[in-house]
Enzyme design. Structure first.
Site, PDB file in Angstrom:
ATOM      1  NE  ARG A   1       6.705  -7.449   5.813  1.00  0.00           N
ATOM      2  CZ  ARG A   1       6.564  -8.726   5.238  1.00  0.00           C
ATOM      3  NH1 ARG A   1       5.857  -9.569   5.823  1.00  0.00           N
ATOM      4  NH2 ARG A   1       7.045  -8.783   3.957  1.00  0.00           N
TER       5      ARG A   1
ATOM      6  CB  SER B   1       8.155  -2.037   1.941  1.00  0.00           C
ATOM      7  OG  SER B   1       8.957  -2.902   0.956  1.00  0.00           O
TER       8      SER B   1
ATOM      9  CD  GLU C   1       6.765  -3.209   5.976  1.00  0.00           C
ATOM     10  OE1 GLU C   1       6.224  -3.478   4.740  1.00  0.00           O
ATOM     11  OE2 GLU C   1       7.846  -3.832   6.269  1.00  0.00           O
TER      12      GLU C   1
HETATM   13  C1  LIG Z   1      16.683  -1.521   2.463  1.00  0.00           C
HETATM   14  C2  LIG Z   1      15.585  -2.067   3.391  1.00  0.00           C
HETATM   15  C3  LIG Z   1      14.899  -3.369   2.891  1.00  0.00           C
HETATM   16  C4  LIG Z   1      14.093  -3.881   3.759  1.00  0.00           C
HETATM   17  N1  LIG Z   1      13.387  -5.145   3.263  1.00  0.00           N
HETATM   18  C5  LIG Z   1      12.410  -5.699   4.028  1.00  0.00           C
HETATM   19  C6  LIG Z   1      11.727  -7.182   3.710  1.00  0.00           C
HETATM   20  O1  LIG Z   1      12.060  -7.444   2.596  1.00  0.00           O
HETATM   21  N2  LIG Z   1      11.037  -7.464   4.709  1.00  0.00           N
HETATM   22  C7  LIG Z   1      10.616  -7.006   5.673  1.00  0.00           C
HETATM   23  O2  LIG Z   1       9.780  -7.631   6.285  1.00  0.00           O
HETATM   24  N3  LIG Z   1      11.153  -5.852   6.068  1.00  0.00           N
HETATM   25  C8  LIG Z   1      12.192  -5.237   5.190  1.00  0.00           C
HETATM   26  N4  LIG Z   1      12.751  -3.850   5.734  1.00  0.00           N
HETATM   27  C9  LIG Z   1      12.428  -3.410   6.993  1.00  0.00           C
HETATM   28  C10 LIG Z   1      13.366  -4.023   8.137  1.00  0.00           C
HETATM   29  O3  LIG Z   1      14.474  -4.602   7.706  1.00  0.00           O
HETATM   30  C11 LIG Z   1      12.479  -4.571   9.131  1.00  0.00           C
HETATM   31  O4  LIG Z   1      11.341  -4.136   9.797  1.00  0.00           O
HETATM   32  C12 LIG Z   1      13.307  -5.197  10.372  1.00  0.00           C
HETATM   33  O5  LIG Z   1      12.751  -6.213  11.114  1.00  0.00           O
HETATM   34  C13 LIG Z   1      13.833  -4.062  11.290  1.00  0.00           C
HETATM   35  O6  LIG Z   1      14.736  -4.410  12.110  1.00  0.00           O
HETATM   36  P1  LIG Z   1      15.569  -3.481  12.927  1.00  0.00           P
HETATM   37  O7  LIG Z   1      16.372  -4.401  14.043  1.00  0.00           O
HETATM   38  O8  LIG Z   1      16.172  -2.665  12.072  1.00  0.00           O
HETATM   39  O9  LIG Z   1      14.499  -2.918  13.943  1.00  0.00           O
HETATM   40  P2  LIG Z   1      13.914  -1.342  14.327  1.00  0.00           P
HETATM   41  O10 LIG Z   1      13.762  -0.562  12.819  1.00  0.00           O
HETATM   42  O11 LIG Z   1      15.086  -0.793  15.032  1.00  0.00           O
HETATM   43  O12 LIG Z   1      12.656  -1.657  14.844  1.00  0.00           O
HETATM   44  C14 LIG Z   1      11.388  -2.056  14.517  1.00  0.00           C
HETATM   45  C15 LIG Z   1      10.362  -2.126  15.430  1.00  0.00           C
HETATM   46  O13 LIG Z   1      10.951  -3.297  16.528  1.00  0.00           O
HETATM   47  C16 LIG Z   1      11.204  -3.025  17.957  1.00  0.00           C
HETATM   48  N5  LIG Z   1      12.286  -3.787  18.359  1.00  0.00           N
HETATM   49  C17 LIG Z   1      13.499  -3.856  17.793  1.00  0.00           C
HETATM   50  N6  LIG Z   1      14.185  -4.519  18.627  1.00  0.00           N
HETATM   51  C18 LIG Z   1      13.403  -4.932  19.704  1.00  0.00           C
HETATM   52  C19 LIG Z   1      13.602  -5.848  20.769  1.00  0.00           C
HETATM   53  N7  LIG Z   1      14.839  -6.350  21.012  1.00  0.00           N
HETATM   54  N8  LIG Z   1      12.518  -5.975  21.542  1.00  0.00           N
HETATM   55  C20 LIG Z   1      11.289  -5.525  21.312  1.00  0.00           C
HETATM   56  N9  LIG Z   1      11.254  -4.596  20.175  1.00  0.00           N
HETATM   57  C21 LIG Z   1      12.183  -4.260  19.353  1.00  0.00           C
HETATM   58  C22 LIG Z   1      11.114  -1.395  17.808  1.00  0.00           C
HETATM   59  O14 LIG Z   1      10.600  -0.911  18.966  1.00  0.00           O
HETATM   60  C23 LIG Z   1      10.185  -1.195  16.538  1.00  0.00           C
HETATM   61  O15 LIG Z   1       9.001  -1.057  16.978  1.00  0.00           O
HETATM   62  C24 LIG Z   1      13.658  -3.380   4.732  1.00  0.00           C
HETATM   63  C25 LIG Z   1      14.364  -2.269   5.331  1.00  0.00           C
HETATM   64  C26 LIG Z   1      15.351  -1.671   4.412  1.00  0.00           C
HETATM   65  C27 LIG Z   1      16.031  -0.379   5.014  1.00  0.00           C
END
Ligand SMILES: Cc1cc2nc3c(=O)[nH]c(=O)nc-3n(C[C@H](O)[C@H](O)[C@H](O)COP(=O)(O)OP(=O)(O)OC[C@H]3O[C@@H](n4cnc5c(N)ncnc54)[C@H](O)[C@@H]3O)c2cc1C
Length: 341
Positions: free
Chosen positions: A177, A244, A336
């Site tokens: 992660r 998580s 996380e």
């Molecule tokens: C119900 C649920 C289930 C989940 N299950 C999992 C799982 O099984 N496994 C897992 O690993 N995660 C899981 N997650 C967490 C989440 O899905 C991941 O962390 C995902 O990658 C976040 O994506 P996001 O686009 O929403 O990023 P955000 O939450 O918007 O941002 C996350 C980070 O990425 C950075 N970021 C986003 N886009 C960019 C970009 N284009 N350039 C530079 N930095 C950027 C942000 O600044 C921040 O630091 C889950 C979340 C939820 C709500």
């Protein structure tokens, strides 16, 4: 063609975070894409506009789908988001197909697109919320697969150096992660990821929960994984969460042995990785609620919004759980989810 950059002031971030935290950003900038086959052509102009608008001169935060962030207050600065962009085959080399996906695309849409085109590898990452851009920042993982296993290269805009770069997986320094992007928060804007996929479907069923999964096709496996996920996790449309909330802690050998002597049934994985969910559950947190923040009844690792909670309330509950686990087991949990102040 959409070379636009839209900037709005005083915008509610409620639609843009899955925890359902109701805060505002002073400015929200949405970066569009231009025409062109390569990401640099598509993003050059919008990024030039973003820079000219002064978005990087004061406080800014790059937001993907908001599924791993918790805003603790109104954001005094610019929130930068990437619009969807596109997914396409980049090149083919025998059985290997390289798929190019823009950062703003929903990861699960890309997985679905690939499976429909008989391009395999990403199935186990089905239904992970969020965008392609964040999938490499977070090195998302589930059911025995991680984004890093399929990343060929990552195209970024280096905000500090004002230049475009194409990074290899080694340069991304992927870990559990984590990635190099997390060491330099705010320095890189991920624009595009090239995934290395296969034309041959070899189901990855190594993870225990997948042992008996139907897998006559990648679509069948993807659907089964999607169902399994949502049987355990809150659906963002129904209960806000960040998935998580804590990472599985990695402890030293002596700590692992000490805990196994006292708790012989404690789940543990190679590299002395423990189950954060199990530790939290043992402290009696599963299904509990403190005010407007709850611990998900089917998965102690997940904190959820039990109705109109604030990010500060989430932080307090997370801290209480961390303290409880530390005093019970002597193990420090790391969040996380990312708090944004
Ligand atoms: C119900 C649920 C289930 C989940 N299950 C999992 C799982 O099984 N496994 C897992 O690993 N995660 C899981 N997650 C967490 C989440 O899905 C991941 O962390 C995902 O990658 C976040 O994506 P996001 O686009 O929403 O990023 P955000 O939450 O918007 O941002 C996350 C980070 O990425 C950075 N970021 C986003 N886009 C960019 C970009 N284009 N350039 C530079 N930095 C950027 C942000 O600044 C921040 O630091 C889950 C979340 C939820 C709500």
């Amino acid at each position: 063609m959409n070379d636009s950059l839209t900037i709005e002031s005083n915008v509610s971030l409620l639609p843009y975070n899955t925890f359902g935290i109701d805060v505002k950003a002073s400015r929200l900038a949405i970066v569009g894409t231009d025409d062109g086959n390569n990401p640099i052509d598509r993003y050059s102009k919008p990024i030039e506009k973003l820079r000219s608008a002064g978005c990087f001169e004061s406080r800014y935060f790059v937001l993907g789908g908001g599924s791993n962030v918790v805003f603790t207050r109104d954001y005094a600065g610019t929130v930068v988001m990437m619009s969807r962009g596109k997914v396409a085959v980049d090149r083919v080399d025998g059985d290997t197909v390289y798929v190019s996906a823009d950062a703003g695309m929903t990861l699960d849409d890309v997985v679905s697109w690939c499976v429909a085109k008989d391009l395999y590898g990403l199935e186990n990452l089905s239904a992970i919320p969020g965008t392609v851009g964040a999938s490499v920042v977070q090195n998302v993982g589930a059911y025995g697969a991680e984004a890093k296993d399929y990343v060929d290269s990552v195209c970024v805009y280096d905000i500090q150096d004002n230049g475009f770069k194409c990074l290899t997986p080694e340069e991304c320094e992927f870990g559990y992660r984590s990635s190099m992007f997390k060491r330099f928060p705010g320095r890189y804007l991920v624009l595009n990821v090239i995934y290395r996929l296969s034309r041959s479907f070899v189901p990855n069923l190594g993870y225990k929960a997948l042992e008996n999964m139907p897998h006559s096709s990648a679509k069948e496996l993807r659907d089964a994984i999607t169902d399994l996920r949502w049987s355990k996790l809150p659906r963002p449309a129904e209960h806000g969460s960040a998935g998580s909330f804590f990472k599985n802690p990695i402890v030293d050998e002596a700590t692992c042995r000490r805990l196994l002597e006292k708790y012989p049934n404690m789940p543990h994985y190679p590299g002395n990785k423990l189950s954060a969910g199990w530790l939290i559950d043992q402290c009696g947190w599963k299904g509990k609620r403190i005010g407007r923040v709850g611990v998900w009844p089917n998965q102690a690792l997940v904190l959820y919004n039990a109705g109109g909670c604030t990010g500060q309330e989430v932080r307090e509950v997370a801290e209480t759980i961390r303290t409880d686990v530390a005093s019970t087991f002597g193990v420090e949990l790391e969040c996380e989810a990312i708090f944004v102040d």
